[in-house]
Design an enzyme around this catalytic site. Structure first.
Site, PDB file in Angstrom:
ATOM      1  N   LYS A 126       0.839  -1.204   0.000  1.00  0.00           N
ATOM      2  CA  LYS A 126       0.000   0.000   0.000  1.00  0.00           C
ATOM      3  C   LYS A 126       0.874   1.255   0.000  1.00  0.00           C
ATOM      4  O   LYS A 126       0.652   2.187  -0.776  1.00  0.00           O
ATOM      5  CB  LYS A 126      -0.918   0.000   1.229  1.00  0.00           C
ATOM      6  CG  LYS A 126      -1.744  -1.276   1.436  1.00  0.00           C
ATOM      7  CD  LYS A 126      -2.796  -1.456   0.403  1.00  0.00           C
ATOM      8  CE  LYS A 126      -3.776  -2.577   0.760  1.00  0.00           C
ATOM      9  NZ  LYS A 126      -3.176  -3.904   0.895  1.00  0.00           N
ATOM     10  N   LYS A 161      -8.612   1.105   4.374  1.00  0.00           N
ATOM     11  CA  LYS A 161      -8.054  -0.250   4.320  1.00  0.00           C
ATOM     12  C   LYS A 161      -6.838  -0.358   5.215  1.00  0.00           C
ATOM     13  O   LYS A 161      -6.122   0.623   5.449  1.00  0.00           O
ATOM     14  CB  LYS A 161      -7.688  -0.638   2.882  1.00  0.00           C
ATOM     15  CG  LYS A 161      -6.841   0.373   2.126  1.00  0.00           C
ATOM     16  CD  LYS A 161      -6.734  -0.030   0.644  1.00  0.00           C
ATOM     17  CE  LYS A 161      -6.043   1.038  -0.182  1.00  0.00           C
ATOM     18  NZ  LYS A 161      -5.974   0.669  -1.624  1.00  0.00           N
ATOM     19  N   ARG A 210      -4.844  -4.646 -13.197  1.00  0.00           N
ATOM     20  CA  ARG A 210      -3.542  -5.167 -12.793  1.00  0.00           C
ATOM     21  C   ARG A 210      -2.592  -5.056 -13.976  1.00  0.00           C
ATOM     22  O   ARG A 210      -2.800  -5.668 -15.031  1.00  0.00           O
ATOM     23  CB  ARG A 210      -3.676  -6.620 -12.336  1.00  0.00           C
ATOM     24  CG  ARG A 210      -2.366  -7.371 -12.158  1.00  0.00           C
ATOM     25  CD  ARG A 210      -1.392  -6.745 -11.177  1.00  0.00           C
ATOM     26  NE  ARG A 210      -1.959  -6.525  -9.850  1.00  0.00           N
ATOM     27  CZ  ARG A 210      -2.030  -7.457  -8.903  1.00  0.00           C
ATOM     28  NH1 ARG A 210      -1.589  -8.668  -9.142  1.00  0.00           N
ATOM     29  NH2 ARG A 210      -2.544  -7.150  -7.716  1.00  0.00           N
ATOM     30  N   ARG A 225     -10.152  -6.161 -13.189  1.00  0.00           N
ATOM     31  CA  ARG A 225     -10.942  -6.995 -12.286  1.00  0.00           C
ATOM     32  C   ARG A 225     -12.189  -6.209 -11.899  1.00  0.00           C
ATOM     33  O   ARG A 225     -12.122  -5.228 -11.170  1.00  0.00           O
ATOM     34  CB  ARG A 225     -10.091  -7.391 -11.080  1.00  0.00           C
ATOM     35  CG  ARG A 225      -8.882  -8.247 -11.506  1.00  0.00           C
ATOM     36  CD  ARG A 225      -7.738  -8.197 -10.538  1.00  0.00           C
ATOM     37  NE  ARG A 225      -7.191  -6.849 -10.399  1.00  0.00           N
ATOM     38  CZ  ARG A 225      -6.279  -6.522  -9.486  1.00  0.00           C
ATOM     39  NH1 ARG A 225      -5.818  -7.428  -8.651  1.00  0.00           N
ATOM     40  NH2 ARG A 225      -5.823  -5.288  -9.409  1.00  0.00           N
ATOM     41  N   ARG A 233     -15.671  -4.065  -4.539  1.00  0.00           N
ATOM     42  CA  ARG A 233     -14.289  -4.493  -4.714  1.00  0.00           C
ATOM     43  C   ARG A 233     -14.149  -5.322  -5.988  1.00  0.00           C
ATOM     44  O   ARG A 233     -14.982  -6.190  -6.261  1.00  0.00           O
ATOM     45  CB  ARG A 233     -13.831  -5.313  -3.507  1.00  0.00           C
ATOM     46  CG  ARG A 233     -13.852  -4.558  -2.192  1.00  0.00           C
ATOM     47  CD  ARG A 233     -13.638  -5.486  -1.018  1.00  0.00           C
ATOM     48  NE  ARG A 233     -14.678  -6.502  -0.927  1.00  0.00           N
ATOM     49  CZ  ARG A 233     -14.669  -7.517  -0.071  1.00  0.00           C
ATOM     50  NH1 ARG A 233     -13.652  -7.661   0.761  1.00  0.00           N
ATOM     51  NH2 ARG A 233     -15.657  -8.385  -0.060  1.00  0.00           N
ATOM     52  N   ASP A 273      -1.587  -1.887  -9.321  1.00  0.00           N
ATOM     53  CA  ASP A 273      -3.039  -1.779  -9.314  1.00  0.00           C
ATOM     54  C   ASP A 273      -3.414  -0.355  -9.694  1.00  0.00           C
ATOM     55  O   ASP A 273      -2.953   0.612  -9.064  1.00  0.00           O
ATOM     56  CB  ASP A 273      -3.611  -2.131  -7.943  1.00  0.00           C
ATOM     57  CG  ASP A 273      -3.530  -3.615  -7.638  1.00  0.00           C
ATOM     58  OD1 ASP A 273      -3.197  -4.391  -8.556  1.00  0.00           O
ATOM     59  OD2 ASP A 273      -3.806  -4.001  -6.496  1.00  0.00           O
ATOM     60  N   GLU A 281      -1.835   0.638  -5.683  1.00  0.00           N
ATOM     61  CA  GLU A 281      -0.938  -0.275  -4.967  1.00  0.00           C
ATOM     62  C   GLU A 281       0.194  -0.701  -5.878  1.00  0.00           C
ATOM     63  O   GLU A 281       0.067  -0.705  -7.107  1.00  0.00           O
ATOM     64  CB  GLU A 281      -1.677  -1.531  -4.472  1.00  0.00           C
ATOM     65  CG  GLU A 281      -2.712  -1.269  -3.401  1.00  0.00           C
ATOM     66  CD  GLU A 281      -3.284  -2.551  -2.797  1.00  0.00           C
ATOM     67  OE1 GLU A 281      -2.642  -3.620  -2.948  1.00  0.00           O
ATOM     68  OE2 GLU A 281      -4.356  -2.476  -2.191  1.00  0.00           O
ATOM     69  N   ASN A 283       2.365  -4.115  -5.994  1.00  0.00           N
ATOM     70  CA  ASN A 283       2.422  -5.464  -5.441  1.00  0.00           C
ATOM     71  C   ASN A 283       3.746  -6.126  -5.783  1.00  0.00           C
ATOM     72  O   ASN A 283       4.086  -6.275  -6.962  1.00  0.00           O
ATOM     73  CB  ASN A 283       1.269  -6.310  -5.995  1.00  0.00           C
ATOM     74  CG  ASN A 283      -0.085  -5.788  -5.563  1.00  0.00           C
ATOM     75  OD1 ASN A 283      -0.595  -6.155  -4.521  1.00  0.00           O
ATOM     76  ND2 ASN A 283      -0.667  -4.900  -6.367  1.00  0.00           N
TER      77      ASN A 283
END
Length: 317
Positions: A126, A161, A210, A225, A233, A273, A281, A283
């Site tokens: 994050k 979050k 992504r 997504r 979400r 993301d 984000e 990742n």
């Protein structure tokens, strides 16, 4: 030259091979005649200051009825000739951090670790996005419920979050004045934990994209997504539907901002993301979506990863 590919992952018997990026990497490594080794869960350790792993020879096949075979496990020193794929899922808890510390010693002994263990410790997924604030939506990180509550009031709708979640767990969409705001904040920061608040991006209805980076190069397609039903979400683990798309110009711009720093730090496989025009984000622990993009566009993303691994090994030989 065949390499010893050592994989540190969650239990291989529990994966869904149609969606598992680690499995895609293993298939490609085996196709290249590299030797595969599976570190049994909890199998990393130290002996006389040396990194060791309890690991078993591994064979994989693309068959949902039986996708792996393991030989007997033995303990080995980790060092020259080993390529360690560190692919354990979050949370990045004390056990995870300790494993990266062991892998740093393996790295010092001559093993190659993907992704770099120091980077895994440094880059909370994050917080890492905030290294590129010009790419991000308005964001605040705090332990103070009043600060987070004020942020919600300022932006009317926000997403709250924790910093250590994955798969969409414990992510809340909060509207200013919602009677549940206080209890949500108690859940997130009640033990003195840091939490993140970001301005809600309505573009989430078009998908949480992504974007994959392989050794600093962006893959030409993204997996959007898309939330389903009454879910906000988009995470696949939260029921989102994956739809492949070509990258937009903005997607490529964001990737170009992030990629050089990821490559510099030895992060060979990274997932960004992006919602709408904003990075949310970065990742680095166990990015996914290889299998879905490969299937939809006839790609072999893992091939690029192993090209990069083999080139680095050759450069140090």
């Amino acid at each position: 030259m065949p390499l010893d590919i050592v994989v540190v992952m969650d239990p291989i018997e529990s994966i869904t091979i149609a969606k598992d990026s680690t499995f895609a990497m293993l298939l490609e490594a085996q196709r290249r005649s590299h030797r595969l080794w599976y570190v049994v869960p909890g199998g990393l350790g130290l002996r006389d200051g040396k990194a060791v792993a309890m690991m078993a020879p591994l064979t994989v096949r693309d068959d949902p009825d039986g996708w792996f075979e393991l030989g007997p496990a033995s303990q080995f020193d980790l060092g020259p000739g080993h390529v360690v794929l560190m692919r354990r899922d979050p949370p990045v808890d004390n056990d995870y951090i300790h494993d990266t510390q062991i892998l740093s010693l393996a790295q010092l002994a001559g093993a190659m670790v993907v992704n770099d263990p120091q980077g895994l410790r440094d880059y909370n997924e994050k917080l890492a996005a905030l290294l590129f604030p010009h790419c991000c939506p308005p964001t605040v990180v705090s332990r103070d419920p009043a600060v987070l509550k004020a942020f919600v009031a300022e932006h009317e709708v926000a997403v709250l979050k924790p910093l250590d979640g994955m798969g969409g767990r414990s992510i809340f969409r909060v509207v200013h004045g919602d009677a549940n705001t206080n209890v949500i904040l108690e859940t997130l920061v009640g033990e003195g934990s840091l939490a993140m608040a970001q301005r809600y991006l309505p573009e989430i209805t078009q998908g949480d994209k992504r974007i994959l980076l392989v050794d600093g190069e962006v893959v030409d397609y993204t997996l959007a997504r898309i939330p389903q039903g009454d879910e906000f979400r988009g995470n696949l683990a939260a029921g989102g539907r994956g739809e492949g798309r070509p990258l937009s110009d903005r997607d490529r711009w964001i990737a170009a901002q992030v990629a050089p720093e990821m490559k510099r730090r030895g992060m060979l496989f990274v997932g960004l993301d992006v919602i709408g025009d904003y990075l949310t984000e970065v990742n680095v622990t166990s990015p996914t979506c290889i299998r879905e993009l490969d299937a939809q566009f006839g790609l072999n993303i893992s091939s690029g990863l192993f090209d990069a691994i083999e080139a680095r090994i050759a450069a140090t030989a």
